[in-house]
Design a protein around this motif. Structure first.
Motif, PDB file in Angstrom:
ATOM      1  N   ALA A   1      27.048  80.778 -11.467  1.00 39.72           N
ATOM      2  CA  ALA A   1      26.176  81.889 -11.875  1.00 39.72           C
ATOM      3  C   ALA A   1      24.939  81.968 -10.988  1.00 39.72           C
ATOM      4  CB  ALA A   1      25.776  81.734 -13.341  1.00 39.72           C
ATOM      5  N   MET A   2      24.368  80.818 -10.619  1.00 37.72           N
ATOM      6  CA  MET A   2      23.188  80.803  -9.744  1.00 37.72           C
ATOM      7  C   MET A   2      23.501  81.434  -8.392  1.00 37.72           C
ATOM      8  SD  MET A   2      21.691  76.985 -10.571  1.00 37.72           S
ATOM      9  CE  MET A   2      20.196  77.114  -9.556  1.00 37.72           C
TER      10      MET A   2
ATOM     11  N   SER B   1      16.252  79.487 -10.086  1.00 38.67           N
ATOM     12  CA  SER B   1      15.935  78.291 -10.848  1.00 38.67           C
ATOM     13  C   SER B   1      16.824  78.192 -12.077  1.00 38.67           C
ATOM     14  CB  SER B   1      14.464  78.321 -11.279  1.00 38.67           C
ATOM     15  OG  SER B   1      14.155  77.215 -12.097  1.00 38.67           O
ATOM     16  N   HIS B   2      17.308  76.992 -12.323  1.00 41.40           N
ATOM     17  CA  HIS B   2      18.093  76.700 -13.517  1.00 41.40           C
ATOM     18  C   HIS B   2      17.119  76.261 -14.615  1.00 41.40           C
ATOM     19  CE1 HIS B   2      21.249  73.737 -15.412  1.00 41.40           C
ATOM     20  NE2 HIS B   2      20.908  74.705 -16.237  1.00 41.40           N
ATOM     21  N   ASP B   3      17.102  76.991 -15.702  1.00 41.09           N
ATOM     22  CA  ASP B   3      16.375  76.698 -16.937  1.00 41.09           C
ATOM     23  C   ASP B   3      14.863  76.874 -16.936  1.00 41.09           C
ATOM     24  OD1 ASP B   3      18.374  76.376 -18.786  1.00 41.09           O
ATOM     25  OD2 ASP B   3      18.458  74.195 -18.610  1.00 41.09           O
TER      26      ASP B   3
ATOM     27  N   SER C   1      17.171  81.458   3.379  1.00 47.10           N
ATOM     28  CA  SER C   1      17.316  82.819   2.847  1.00 47.10           C
ATOM     29  C   SER C   1      17.560  82.752   1.343  1.00 47.10           C
ATOM     30  CB  SER C   1      18.452  83.571   3.552  1.00 47.10           C
ATOM     31  OG  SER C   1      19.660  82.845   3.467  1.00 47.10           O
ATOM     32  N   VAL C   2      17.916  81.540   0.861  1.00 53.57           N
ATOM     33  CA  VAL C   2      18.081  81.274  -0.573  1.00 53.57           C
ATOM     34  C   VAL C   2      17.525  79.874  -0.845  1.00 53.57           C
ATOM     35  CG1 VAL C   2      19.722  80.969  -2.484  1.00 53.57           C
ATOM     36  CG2 VAL C   2      20.192  82.674  -0.713  1.00 53.57           C
ATOM     37  N   VAL C   3      16.752  79.738  -1.923  1.00 52.83           N
ATOM     38  CA  VAL C   3      16.268  78.434  -2.380  1.00 52.83           C
ATOM     39  C   VAL C   3      16.728  78.277  -3.821  1.00 52.83           C
ATOM     40  CG1 VAL C   3      14.242  77.013  -2.917  1.00 52.83           C
ATOM     41  CG2 VAL C   3      14.252  78.434  -0.855  1.00 52.83           C
ATOM     42  N   THR C   4      17.351  77.132  -4.124  1.00 51.60           N
ATOM     43  CA  THR C   4      17.787  76.855  -5.493  1.00 51.60           C
ATOM     44  C   THR C   4      17.100  75.593  -5.983  1.00 51.60           C
ATOM     45  OG1 THR C   4      19.715  75.621  -4.683  1.00 51.60           O
ATOM     46  CG2 THR C   4      20.049  77.955  -5.218  1.00 51.60           C
ATOM     47  N   MET C   5      16.959  75.500  -7.329  1.00 51.80           N
ATOM     48  CA  MET C   5      16.328  74.311  -7.892  1.00 51.80           C
ATOM     49  C   MET C   5      16.606  74.180  -9.379  1.00 51.80           C
ATOM     50  SD  MET C   5      12.440  75.563  -7.564  1.00 51.80           S
ATOM     51  CE  MET C   5      12.177  77.307  -7.448  1.00 51.80           C
TER      52      MET C   5
ATOM     53  N   THR D   1      19.635  79.079 -18.824  1.00 48.78           N
ATOM     54  CA  THR D   1      18.998  80.297 -18.338  1.00 48.78           C
ATOM     55  C   THR D   1      18.881  80.172 -16.824  1.00 48.78           C
ATOM     56  OG1 THR D   1      17.739  80.462 -20.384  1.00 48.78           O
ATOM     57  CG2 THR D   1      16.981  81.792 -18.525  1.00 48.78           C
ATOM     58  N   VAL D   2      19.242  81.224 -16.123  1.00 50.93           N
ATOM     59  CA  VAL D   2      19.126  81.250 -14.672  1.00 50.93           C
ATOM     60  C   VAL D   2      18.157  82.375 -14.309  1.00 50.93           C
ATOM     61  CG1 VAL D   2      20.359  81.556 -12.487  1.00 50.93           C
ATOM     62  CG2 VAL D   2      21.459  80.336 -14.371  1.00 50.93           C
ATOM     63  N   TYR D   3      17.154  82.024 -13.506  1.00 54.47           N
ATOM     64  CA  TYR D   3      16.115  82.964 -13.086  1.00 54.47           C
ATOM     65  C   TYR D   3      16.264  83.262 -11.598  1.00 54.47           C
ATOM     66  CZ  TYR D   3      13.728  81.424 -17.355  1.00 54.47           C
ATOM     67  OH  TYR D   3      13.396  81.119 -18.655  1.00 54.47           O
TER      68      TYR D   3
END
Length: 188
Positions: free
Chosen positions: A40-41, A147-149, A117-121, A177-179
């Motif tokens: 989903a992220m 961001s996860h949660d 170009s994408v940052v996840t955490m 929750t994914v933001y």
């Protein structure tokens, strides 16, 4: 200051423990992100083959590995725990994406974010808030941050979704929750 990573790698049996040993107060504990949340992220971020993804607190590497395997993206996982960096590297090799998925032991507050170009955490709220000014100052307009949660305080997300996560190892609710935020153009 030490910070242990927080996200995770492709589904399947991994040798990485579900929860790492207790972290110090100035660290983020390692908690695996369920694969459904990883998917989903990456989908919410619109990841594609031309992207360079940086995962802050990459844990077992599942976000970077999934982005490389499913979308052909290149990625860099940052984690403070050398064991998780070694495990991620082995996981990328096993998944056949080691040439596109790299992992390094580094403080997530010191990594060069500019190429992303994408940052996840999947970090604790205080870490998100501490990172926020750096994300806004360093990343190019149009860069996607997921961001996860945890949110970013009063910085309203561009999108927010709820994801069923029956295998989520923490929390009473088995959902996440994914933001998503998109770095705005600089207007000075």
């Amino acid at each position: 200051m030490n910070r242990r990573g927080a996200l995770a790698c492709l589904g399947g049996a991994l040798l990485v423990p579900l929860l790492a040993p207790a972290a110090r107060a100035d660290e983020v504990p390692y908690v695996q992100t369920p694969q459904a949340v990883v998917d989903a992220m990456l989908e919410l971020a619109g990841v594609r083959g031309t992207d360079f993804l940086i995962d802050l607190g990459s844990g077992d590497g599942r976000i970077v590995i999934t982005a490389a395997k499913r979308y052909g993206a290149r990625g860099l996982g940052i984690d403070y725990d050398p064991y998780l960096v070694e495990a991620s590297t082995r996981n990328a090799l096993a998944a056949g994406v080691a040439e596109r998925a790299t992992f390094v032991k580094q403080d997530l507050f010191e990594v060069d974010l500019a190429p992303a170009s994408v940052v996840t955490m999947y970090l604790l709220p205080a870490f998100n808030l501490k990172l926020r000014p750096r994300l806004l100052a360093t990343l190019k307009p149009g860069t996607r941050v997921v961001s996860h949660d945890w949110d970013m305080g009063d910085w309203e997300p561009d999108a927010k979704i709820e994801v069923p996560a029956p295998d989520k190892p923490v929390g009473a609710l088995k959902q996440s929750t994914v933001y998503l935020w998109v770095i705005p153009a600089r207007v000075e």
